[in-house]
Design a protein around this motif. Structure first.
Motif, PDB file in Angstrom:
ATOM      1  N   ARG A 219       4.296  -2.293  14.004  1.00  0.00           N
ATOM      2  CA  ARG A 219       3.332  -2.954  13.375  1.00  0.00           C
ATOM      3  C   ARG A 219       2.168  -2.059  12.921  1.00  0.00           C
ATOM      4  NH1 ARG A 219       4.073  -6.231  17.928  1.00  0.00           N
ATOM      5  NH2 ARG A 219       2.235  -5.395  19.134  1.00  0.00           N
ATOM      6  N   ARG A 220       2.162  -1.166  13.633  1.00  0.00           N
ATOM      7  CA  ARG A 220       1.157   0.063  13.032  1.00  0.00           C
ATOM      8  C   ARG A 220       1.660   0.447  11.860  1.00  0.00           C
ATOM      9  NH1 ARG A 220       0.747   1.180  18.643  1.00  0.00           N
ATOM     10  NH2 ARG A 220       1.946   2.895  18.507  1.00  0.00           N
ATOM     11  N   ALA A 221       2.752   0.895  11.850  1.00  0.00           N
ATOM     12  CA  ALA A 221       3.390   1.500  10.635  1.00  0.00           C
ATOM     13  C   ALA A 221       3.267   0.685   9.507  1.00  0.00           C
ATOM     14  CB  ALA A 221       4.803   2.038  11.038  1.00  0.00           C
TER      15      ALA A 221
ATOM     16  N   GLN B 224       1.150  -1.960   9.188  1.00  0.00           N
ATOM     17  CA  GLN B 224      -0.520  -2.030   8.793  1.00  0.00           C
ATOM     18  C   GLN B 224      -0.742  -0.629   8.047  1.00  0.00           C
ATOM     19  OE1 GLN B 224      -2.892  -2.737  12.151  1.00  0.00           O
ATOM     20  NE2 GLN B 224      -4.708  -3.088  10.648  1.00  0.00           N
ATOM     21  N   SER B 225      -0.555   0.345   8.372  1.00  0.00           N
ATOM     22  CA  SER B 225      -0.970   1.561   7.933  1.00  0.00           C
ATOM     23  C   SER B 225      -0.491   1.789   6.444  1.00  0.00           C
ATOM     24  CB  SER B 225      -0.629   2.880   8.604  1.00  0.00           C
ATOM     25  OG  SER B 225      -0.948   4.015   8.178  1.00  0.00           O
ATOM     26  N   PHE B 226       0.705   1.491   6.108  1.00  0.00           N
ATOM     27  CA  PHE B 226       1.520   1.881   4.873  1.00  0.00           C
ATOM     28  C   PHE B 226       0.957   0.722   3.889  1.00  0.00           C
ATOM     29  CE2 PHE B 226       5.137   0.709   2.113  1.00  0.00           C
ATOM     30  CZ  PHE B 226       5.436   1.779   1.566  1.00  0.00           C
TER      31      PHE B 226
ATOM     32  N   GLU C  69      -1.950  -0.817   3.861  1.00  0.00           N
ATOM     33  CA  GLU C  69      -3.713  -0.939   3.740  1.00  0.00           C
ATOM     34  C   GLU C  69      -3.898   0.439   2.791  1.00  0.00           C
ATOM     35  OE1 GLU C  69      -5.747  -1.190   7.479  1.00  0.00           O
ATOM     36  OE2 GLU C  69      -5.665  -3.377   7.210  1.00  0.00           O
ATOM     37  N   GLY C  70      -3.071   1.117   2.773  1.00  0.00           N
ATOM     38  CA  GLY C  70      -2.871   2.516   1.816  1.00  0.00           C
ATOM     39  C   GLY C  70      -2.723   2.139   0.388  1.00  0.00           C
TER      40      GLY C  70
ATOM     41  N   ARG D 237       4.608  -1.841  -2.414  1.00  0.00           N
ATOM     42  CA  ARG D 237       4.898  -1.484  -1.001  1.00  0.00           C
ATOM     43  C   ARG D 237       5.437  -2.785  -0.010  1.00  0.00           C
ATOM     44  NH1 ARG D 237       1.014   2.947   0.876  1.00  0.00           N
ATOM     45  NH2 ARG D 237       0.128   3.918  -0.884  1.00  0.00           N
TER      46      ARG D 237
ATOM     47  N   TYR E 176       0.605  -9.440   7.185  1.00  0.00           N
ATOM     48  CA  TYR E 176      -0.192  -8.307   6.769  1.00  0.00           C
ATOM     49  C   TYR E 176      -0.727  -8.368   5.332  1.00  0.00           C
ATOM     50  CZ  TYR E 176       0.097  -5.858  11.381  1.00  0.00           C
ATOM     51  OH  TYR E 176       0.164  -5.407  12.444  1.00  0.00           O
TER      52      TYR E 176
END
Length: 340
Positions: A91-93, A95-97, A99-100, A110, A333
């Protein structure tokens, strides 16, 4: 004590799990060896015979093994008691991907890349439909004294840039007045309503701005009108060739159908609610070319507004729990990002 119906469902789950993993027909001995069902091989054989009689599994050739039918996959999906959620790291991966992303186009690209990687299927996402979007801001940037770049920004993050020749030389003060007129008229309006307002602008414009405003309005209407050819992004199409054995006679038809945006839009047509996953299996797909596939789709957006649909397309022999979890997570997301 487990009822006979529950036990047969456990046997079906075992057949689905093994066939998805191994792509080989599943025999009763393999089920007894690999799955702790607490019954004999003879009982499993009887349950398999009952499942085959009811149309949930079939024997593809003269081997002792069985494979699920579309009806069997449907029962399996309908009786999923739990869809394993993605891990915290996954989930963190995600979100990070996501939100970039720098703009809406980047979010769409993406998203399909991420979905294709997570599921190893073909991923598709529909652009936010313009009928639900509103104008957030119209910016005018002077390029030369007679040429501006007009930037339309919607509440869903869509950014449309157009160059406009104004004909005569227009100073910065006039550009500022044009910007004010456009935003005071259009900001907060749905795009369909904004298009009608734009057509009326030149009639009420000050004499010295009527010609440049007419030129701006003509170009702006094109940005406000729906562009069907821009509504979809696909990713991971080569994943289908990895599963070519699942499409012995129809892979080319499936690939050609995916190129037809109308067909893909129909695949997403069932996504009428944000957050609700819809699974269509084999013959349940309307397009004949897609009846060897399964489609896992979902609507994304805010709590109040459905913006579009997304999902994955693959063979009926797919990992449904994993794909459902991935599609749901990415949709959540994307909805959060566009909502902000």
């Amino acid at each position: 004590m487990v009822s006979s119906d529950e036990r047969r469902l456990d046997v079906l789950r075992a057949i689905v799990a093994d066939y998805v993993h191994n792509q080989e027909p599943v025999a009763s001995k393999a089920i007894v060896d690999r799955h702790n069902l607490g019954v004999s091989s003879a009982t499993v054989r009887n349950d398999m015979a009952s499942l085959e009689e009811d149309g949930y599994i079939t024997q593809p050739h003269t081997s002792a093994g069985r494979i699920p039918t579309d009806k069997g996959y449907r029962l399996f999906v309908d009786r999923l008691s739990d869809v394993k959620p993605l891990s915290s790291a996954e989930r963190r991966a995600i979100q990070s991907f996501l939100e970039g992303a720098i703009d809406l186009d980047d979010v769409m690209r993406r998203s399909v890349r991420l979905l294709a990687q997570l599921t190893r299927q073909v991923a598709v996402i529909q652009y936010p439909t313009l009928t639900t979007s509103t104008v957030r801001h119209v910016e005018l940037v002077s390029i030369t004294p007679a040429r501006v770049m007009m930037v339309l920004i919607t509440d869903t993050g869509r950014v449309d840039q157009r160059m406009v020749d104004l004909g005569d030389l227009v100073g910065e003060e006039s550009v500022a007045r044009l910007r004010t007129i456009l935003n005071s008229t259009l900001a907060g309006k749905r795009l369909t309503d904004a298009a009608a307002k734009v057509a009326e602008l030149p009639e009420s414009a000050p004499n010295d701005l009527r010609d440049p405003l007419t030129r701006l309005s003509t170009v702006l209407v094109e940005s406000l009108v729906e562009h069907p050819e821009e509504r979809l992004v696909l990713g991971g199409t080569p994943n289908l060739t990895r599963n070519a054995a699942d499409f012995p006679h129809s892979l080319r038809q499936v690939l050609e159908a995916l190129e037809e945006q109308v067909v893909v839009l129909k695949l997403l047509a069932a996504t009428t609610d944000s957050g609700k996953v819809v699974v269509r299996i084999g013959e349940e797909n309307e397009a004949e070319e897609m009846r060897s596939t399964s489609v896992v789709s979902i609507g994304y957006g805010t709590r109040a507004t459905l913006l579009g649909g997304m999902g994955v397309v693959g063979p009926t022999r797919m990992d449904y729990p994993t794909n459902i979890a991935a599609v749901r997570a990415v949709a959540n997301y994307v909805g959060d990002i566009l909502g902000r």
